[in-house]
Design a protein around this motif. Structure first.
Motif, PDB file in Angstrom:
ATOM      1  N   MET A   1       0.830  -1.202   0.000  1.00 27.88           N
ATOM      2  CA  MET A   1       0.000   0.000   0.000  1.00 27.88           C
ATOM      3  C   MET A   1       0.867   1.255   0.000  1.00 27.88           C
ATOM      4  N   GLU A   2       1.915   1.259   0.866  1.00 32.01           N
ATOM      5  CA  GLU A   2       2.802   2.411   0.946  1.00 32.01           C
ATOM      6  C   GLU A   2       3.514   2.638  -0.381  1.00 32.01           C
ATOM      7  N   THR A   3       3.950   1.524  -1.002  1.00 28.26           N
ATOM      8  CA  THR A   3       4.641   1.644  -2.279  1.00 28.26           C
ATOM      9  C   THR A   3       3.727   2.230  -3.342  1.00 28.26           C
ATOM     10  N   SER A   4       2.463   1.794  -3.350  1.00 30.03           N
ATOM     11  CA  SER A   4       1.501   2.307  -4.321  1.00 30.03           C
ATOM     12  C   SER A   4       1.243   3.793  -4.100  1.00 30.03           C
ATOM     13  N   ARG A   5       1.089   4.197  -2.838  1.00 29.53           N
ATOM     14  CA  ARG A   5       0.854   5.608  -2.542  1.00 29.53           C
ATOM     15  C   ARG A   5       2.068   6.456  -2.917  1.00 29.53           C
ATOM     16  N   ALA A   6       3.249   5.951  -2.634  1.00 28.97           N
ATOM     17  CA  ALA A   6       4.466   6.692  -2.981  1.00 28.97           C
ATOM     18  C   ALA A   6       4.595   6.851  -4.485  1.00 28.97           C
ATOM     19  N   ARG A   7       4.261   5.799  -5.224  1.00 31.89           N
ATOM     20  CA  ARG A   7       4.344   5.858  -6.680  1.00 31.89           C
ATOM     21  C   ARG A   7       3.363   6.888  -7.229  1.00 31.89           C
ATOM     22  N   ILE A   8       2.135   6.889  -6.699  1.00 26.22           N
ATOM     23  CA  ILE A   8       1.137   7.863  -7.140  1.00 26.22           C
ATOM     24  C   ILE A   8       1.585   9.282  -6.791  1.00 26.22           C
ATOM     25  N   GLY A   9       2.136   9.439  -5.575  1.00 25.75           N
ATOM     26  CA  GLY A   9       2.601  10.759  -5.141  1.00 25.75           C
ATOM     27  C   GLY A   9       3.714  11.292  -6.026  1.00 25.75           C
ATOM     28  N   PHE A  10       4.693  10.425  -6.330  1.00 24.35           N
ATOM     29  CA  PHE A  10       5.783  10.843  -7.214  1.00 24.35           C
ATOM     30  C   PHE A  10       5.268  11.154  -8.618  1.00 24.35           C
ATOM     31  N   GLY A  11       4.290  10.377  -9.082  1.00 27.04           N
ATOM     32  CA  GLY A  11       3.714  10.632 -10.403  1.00 27.04           C
ATOM     33  C   GLY A  11       3.014  11.978 -10.468  1.00 27.04           C
ATOM     34  N   VAL A  12       2.235  12.296  -9.424  1.00 31.08           N
ATOM     35  CA  VAL A  12       1.545  13.588  -9.380  1.00 31.08           C
ATOM     36  C   VAL A  12       2.548  14.728  -9.318  1.00 31.08           C
ATOM     37  N   ALA A  13       3.583  14.562  -8.476  1.00 37.99           N
ATOM     38  CA  ALA A  13       4.604  15.607  -8.349  1.00 37.99           C
ATOM     39  C   ALA A  13       5.322  15.833  -9.678  1.00 37.99           C
ATOM     40  N   THR A  14       5.639  14.754 -10.370  1.00 37.55           N
ATOM     41  CA  THR A  14       6.306  14.873 -11.670  1.00 37.55           C
ATOM     42  C   THR A  14       5.416  15.587 -12.680  1.00 37.55           C
ATOM     43  N   ALA A  15       4.130  15.226 -12.685  1.00 40.50           N
ATOM     44  CA  ALA A  15       3.186  15.865 -13.615  1.00 40.50           C
ATOM     45  C   ALA A  15       3.070  17.360 -13.330  1.00 40.50           C
ATOM     46  N   LEU A  16       3.069  17.758 -12.060  1.00 36.01           N
ATOM     47  CA  LEU A  16       2.979  19.171 -11.700  1.00 36.01           C
ATOM     48  C   LEU A  16       4.217  19.939 -12.139  1.00 36.01           C
ATOM     49  N   VAL A  17       5.390  19.330 -11.958  1.00 35.26           N
ATOM     50  CA  VAL A  17       6.629  19.987 -12.368  1.00 35.26           C
ATOM     51  C   VAL A  17       6.676  20.164 -13.879  1.00 35.26           C
ATOM     52  N   VAL A  18       6.310  19.099 -14.611  1.00 40.15           N
ATOM     53  CA  VAL A  18       6.294  19.177 -16.079  1.00 40.15           C
ATOM     54  C   VAL A  18       5.298  20.238 -16.549  1.00 40.15           C
ATOM     55  N   ALA A  19       4.124  20.290 -15.915  1.00 39.24           N
ATOM     56  CA  ALA A  19       3.122  21.298 -16.281  1.00 39.24           C
ATOM     57  C   ALA A  19       3.643  22.703 -15.989  1.00 39.24           C
TER      58      ALA A  19
END
Length: 273
Positions: A1-19
Motif C-alpha cells: 500500500m505504501e509503495t503504491s501511494r508513494a508511486r502515485i505521489g511521485f507521479g503527481v509531483a512529476t506531472a505538476l513539475v512538467v506542467a
C-alpha cells in the motif's frame, strides 16, 4: 500500500513539475497560430500567417543566420578545447590539477551578466571592435564547459585497460584513437556539441554585452517584446526557437544514456566497468 501511494505521489509531483515548465511554452506556441494581433484567450481564429510574415522578415532572417553561425562556430571551438582539456585532466597528474579543473568549470557557474560585463570591459580595454567573433568568444566560455563535462564523464566511465590492451597488441597512437578512443567518445562529443549549440543559440545576457549593434535571434525577440512591436511575429519566431532547441537537447539526452560500446567485426566490447 505504501509503495503504491508513494508511486502515485511521485507521479503527481512529476506531472505538476512538467506542467509548471511546459504550460507557458505551450501557450506561446498556441498564440503563434492566433489569427488576432491581440493575445487573448480563448483564441478566436487560427492562421499560419505569422509564420509567413516571420520568414519574410529580413531582419529576422538575418538574425537567425547570425545565431546559426555563432552557434556552430562556438560549438566547434568548444569541441576542440573542451576535449583537449578533458583529456589532459584525465590522463595526467600535475600540480594544480584540481585548481585548473575548477577554473574550467567556473564560467558555467558565474551569472551570465558577470561574464558579459567582464568580456565587454576586456574588449573595451583591448580596443577590440564588436563583431561575430566577440559573440563567439563569449559563447565559447560556457560551451567549453559543457563539452568538457561530457567528455571527462565518459573518460572516467571507460576502462583504462582498453588503452593498455591496445598498446600490448602493438597498435600505434592513430589506431588506438580510431578503434578505441573515438568509439568511446563519439556519442559524448555529439551530445556535448548538441547541448553547446542549443545553449549558444538561446543565449541572451552574454550576447547583449558582446554583440554591439548586431542582433542575434534572441536579442531581436527581446527588442521586439521590450518595444511592444510585432508580438504575433515574435510568437511565431518563439515557436520555431522552441522546436530548434528541443531537437538537439532531446538528441543529446538520448546519446548521453549510451555508455559507449566498441563494435568491430560483429564483436562488441563494453567500455564501462
Amino acid at each position: 500500500m505504501e509503495t503504491s501511494r508513494a508511486r502515485i505521489g511521485f507521479g503527481v509531483a512529476t506531472a505538476l513539475v512538467v506542467a509548471f515548465l511546459w504550460l507557458p511554452l505551450l501557450l506561446i506556441m498556441l498564440y503563434a497560430f492566433n489569427g488576432s494581433t491581440i493575445q487573448s484567450w480563448p483564441i478566436s481564429g487560427w492562421t499560419f500567417h505569422w509564420f509567413h510574415a516571420a520568414w519574410h522578415d529580413h531582419e529576422a532572417r538575418s538574425s537567425l543566420w547570425l545565431s546559426l553561425k555563432v552557434g556552430f562556430t562556438a560549438t566547434v571551438i568548444a569541441l576542440l578545447l573542451g576535449t583537449a582539456a578533458a583529456a589532459a585532466i584525465y590522463r595526467f597528474r600535475f600540480f594544480g590539477r584540481e585548481a585548473v579543473s575548477f577554473l574550467l568549470l567556473l564560467p558555467i557557474a558565474l551569472p551570465g551578466i558577470i561574464t558579459g560585463m567582464a568580456l565587454n570591459s576586456a574588449y573595451a580595454f583591448a580596443g577590440v571592435r564588436f563583431s561575430i567573433w566577440t559573440i563567439v568568444v563569449g559563447h565559447a566560455t560556457f560551451c567549453v564547459v559543457i563539452v568538457y563535462n561530457n567528455v571527462l564523464a565518459r573518460l572516467r566511465r571507460s576502462s583504462p585497460s582498453l588503452l593498455e590492451a591496445s598498446a600490448d597488441l602493438g597498435a600505434d597512437g592513430w589506431h588506438t584513437f580510431r578503434f578505441v578512443i573515438w568509439p568511446v567518445l563519439s556519442t559524448a562529443l555529439v551530445a556535448g556539441g548538441l547541448l553547446a549549440f542549443a545553449l549558444s543559440f538561446d543565449e541572451v545576457v552574454v550576447t547583449f554585452f558582446t554583440a554591439g549593434a548586431q542582433n542575434t535571434l534572441p536579442l531581436l525577440i527581446f527588442g521586439y517584446i521590450r518595444l511592444g512591436q510585432q508580438l504575433p511575429v515574435v510568437n511565431a519566431i518563439a515557436f520555431a526557437m522552441i522546436v530548434l532547441t528541443v531537437i538537439p537537447v532531446a538528441l543529446a539526452q538520448r546519446l548521453m544514456r549510451d555508455t559507449g560500446v566498441l563494435r568491430r567485426g560483429g564483436t562488441a566490447l563494453a567500455t564501462t566497468k
